[in-house]
Enzyme design. Structure first.
Site, short mmCIF file in Angstrom:
data_model
loop_
_atom_site.label_atom_id
_atom_site.label_comp_id
_atom_site.label_asym_id
_atom_site.label_seq_id
_atom_site.Cartn_x
_atom_site.Cartn_y
_atom_site.Cartn_z
N GLY A 1 0.93 -1.19 0.11
CA GLY A 1 0.00 -0.14 0.13
C GLY A 1 1.04 1.12 0.02
O GLY A 1 1.97 1.21 0.74
N THR A 2 0.87 2.08 -0.74
CA THR A 2 1.98 2.96 -1.17
C THR A 2 1.60 4.28 -1.68
O THR A 2 0.31 4.47 -2.01
CB THR A 2 3.05 2.28 -2.08
OG1 THR A 2 4.04 2.90 -2.18
CG2 THR A 2 2.30 1.95 -3.35
N THR A 3 2.66 4.89 -1.77
CA THR A 3 2.63 6.17 -2.75
C THR A 3 3.74 6.08 -3.92
O THR A 3 4.82 6.09 -3.35
CB THR A 3 2.68 7.49 -2.07
OG1 THR A 3 1.81 7.44 -1.01
CG2 THR A 3 2.24 8.69 -2.91
N ASP B 1 7.30 6.20 -1.33
CA ASP B 1 7.45 6.13 0.17
C ASP B 1 8.25 4.50 0.27
O ASP B 1 8.60 4.08 -0.48
CB ASP B 1 6.10 6.09 0.83
CG ASP B 1 5.38 5.00 0.69
OD1 ASP B 1 5.16 4.22 1.57
OD2 ASP B 1 5.20 4.45 -0.59
N LYS C 1 10.73 0.60 -3.29
CA LYS C 1 9.99 0.35 -4.35
C LYS C 1 10.44 0.53 -5.71
O LYS C 1 9.78 0.42 -6.62
CB LYS C 1 8.66 0.84 -3.88
CG LYS C 1 8.22 0.59 -2.64
CD LYS C 1 6.89 1.17 -2.19
CE LYS C 1 6.68 0.75 -0.71
NZ LYS C 1 5.52 1.51 -0.15
#
Lengths: 233, 254
Positions: free
Chosen positions: A33-35, A50, A66
């Site tokens: 779950g990320t940006t 992130d 990532k």
């Protein structure tokens, strides 16, 4: 066959609900779950992400990287299931490396993006992967391709992804202008990812940035205490 | 997506929406979009005004189920006018927010409504508050899919207190903040609001900020749209500003 390799989640949940000694996160899939973000500028691309990976409410890795290299001048930003995106990236790295040797020249970003799309679309029922492919090649310069969940492929000058991206659509729409310089892009990416990390529970940690151009790849990390601060209420 | 449309067919017309309120130096701006839709499939009204006056200088913003929001604001209007007659003075914004909070909290099982309350009173000047009544506490769910964050929220804006807006979110909590946003479209402008809002802006700056925020949200949320309804509340009175769709600020990708 690229199946998501987890124990049957139904079985796991049964176990957890009956047994308080087993925390819920042992039965939940690891998710980035990320940006993530990628922007084109004249001469290359800037990518940012992130660094939080979660299993349910537990942060499995607070310093995740990532931004994954696929080739010398091509990177991908991963969001969704950690296992799925790692597996796809590994497959594409192999396929692209082989293709580049056959061609005897550096591969095109569009080729890498199409390889991602091929895997994501073919196995769309089994996979949860949202990927941004960004890089530089001699033919078209800096390019950003978006391969969201489902396996679409579209080129965009600027793209955001992951759970935290919802919160920064407004910020990106208002602050992005075409033809920015590399430093402006880096600043904008750091600001946007910080804002998203502030609001999204699944995003956090540090901000990882990379810029890719014909001269190579430059990577940097912005630690938590160095992030831009905003007046929050 | 499936569940959402079934819900709204059962619940009727809902305002997937964008609402906000922000305090500036000397007043408060409260605004909303103007679209009412049935589950994101059909726009039942393009010109609905979600900014409702509950007293002379106290306004509410509606988000979530339109029926619930209208019923609650009607009840709140009555309570407030009775209260102001009893007290022989215009009600405080926090009083209006509390009235809404009570209605939301006591009926939280049935309601899907959250409120932003904003306005002005003599004791504390301009204020904003927000509240939501909803049977799902914690409905502000950040899922991995960026398009699934959806608040069923009715917001009431009541003006009050030294540069504070009151928020009564789903469940019936009451919080005072200098700026607050709500509705399904608000997820897309969190970053923008965090970055752009500064306390003690001028009236024009705040109006421009609110218009931009609404335009950005309407550009990304398919259940928000239409015109931007804005109300500026200060000590001297109330001013309505309506920005039609074609006059809204345009951004680089439009």
């Amino acid at each position: 066959k690229m199946a998501a390799a987890t124990m049957s989640p139904y079985f796991g949940q049964q176990m957890s609900s009956k047994n308080d000694l087993v925390p819920a996160w042992t039965s939940q899939e690891v998710s980035t779950g990320t940006t993530i973000m990628a922007l084109e500028y004249d001469g290359g691309v800037v990518i940012g992400a992130d660094s939080r990976t979660t299993t349910g409410a537990y942060i499995a890795n607070r310093v995740t990287d990532k931004l994954t290299p696929i080739h010398d001048r091509i990177f991908c930003c991963r969001s969704g299931s950690a296992a799925d995106t790692q597996a796809i990236a590994d497959v594409v790295t192999y396929q692209l490396g082989f293709h580049s040797i056959e061609l005897d020249e550096p591969p095109l970003v569009e080729t890498a993006a199409n390889l991602f799309r091929a895997s994501c679309y073919r196995y769309r029922e089994e996979l949860t992967a949202g990927i941004l492919v960004a890089g530089w090649d001699r033919r078209k310069g800096g390019q950003v391709y978006c391969v969201p969940i489902g396996g679409m492929l579209v080129r965009q000058p600027v793209s955001v992804g992951g759970s935290g991206s919802s919160y920064i659509y407004g910020f990106m729409d208002s602050n992005y202008k075409p033809n920015m310089t590399k430093d402006q892009c880096l600043e904008l990416t750091a600001a946007a990812v910080s804002l998203a990390m502030e609001r999204d529970g699944s995003s956090g940690g540090v901000v990882r940035l990379a810029s890719i151009s014909k001269d190579g790849v430059e990577r940097r990390v912005i630690l938590g205490n160095q992030l831009p601060k905003y007046s929050t209420h | 997506m499936e569940k959402r449309s079934v819900d709204s067919r059962v619940r009727g017309v809902s305002t997937g929406t964008t609402i906000l309120a922000a305090t500036f130096d000397g007043g408060v701006v409260i605004g909303s979009d103007s679209r009412a839709s049935i589950g994101g499939e059909y726009v039942s009204s393009k010109t609905i005004n979600k900014v409702v006056q509950v007293h002379d200088q106290i306004f509410c913003c509606m988000a979530g189920s339109l029926a619930d929001a209208q019923a609650v604001t009607k009840a709140a209007k009555f309570h407030l006018s009775f209260h102001s007659v009893q007290m022989e003075t215009p009600p405080l914004v926090i009083a209006a927010a509390s009235v809404l909070q009570e209605l939301c909290y006591n009926n939280k099982e049935e309601l899907q409504a959250g409120f932003i309350t904003a306005g002005w009173d003599r004791k504390k000047g301009p204020q904003v508050g927000a509240g939501r009544g909803d049977s799902h506490t914690g409905s502000r769910d950040t899922a991995v899919q960026s398009n699934s964050t959806y608040w069923r929220v009715a917001a009431v804006l009541i003006p009050c207190v030294p540069l504070q807006v009151y928020v009564v979110p789903l469940g019936g909590m009451l919080v005072g903040q200098p700026v607050t946003i709500g509705g399904s479209g608000s997820t897309y402008i969190y970053g923008y609001v965090d970055a752009k809002y500064k306390p003690n802006m001028s009236r024009e700056e705040c109006l421009q900020f609110a218009t931009n925020a609404l335009a950005l949200a309407m550009g990304r949320d398919n259940v928000s749209g239409g015109v931007a309804h804005l109300v500026v509340i200060t000590e001297t009175g109330v001013e309505h500003v309506v920005v039609p769709g074609n006059k809204l600020p345009k951004f680089h990708n439009e």
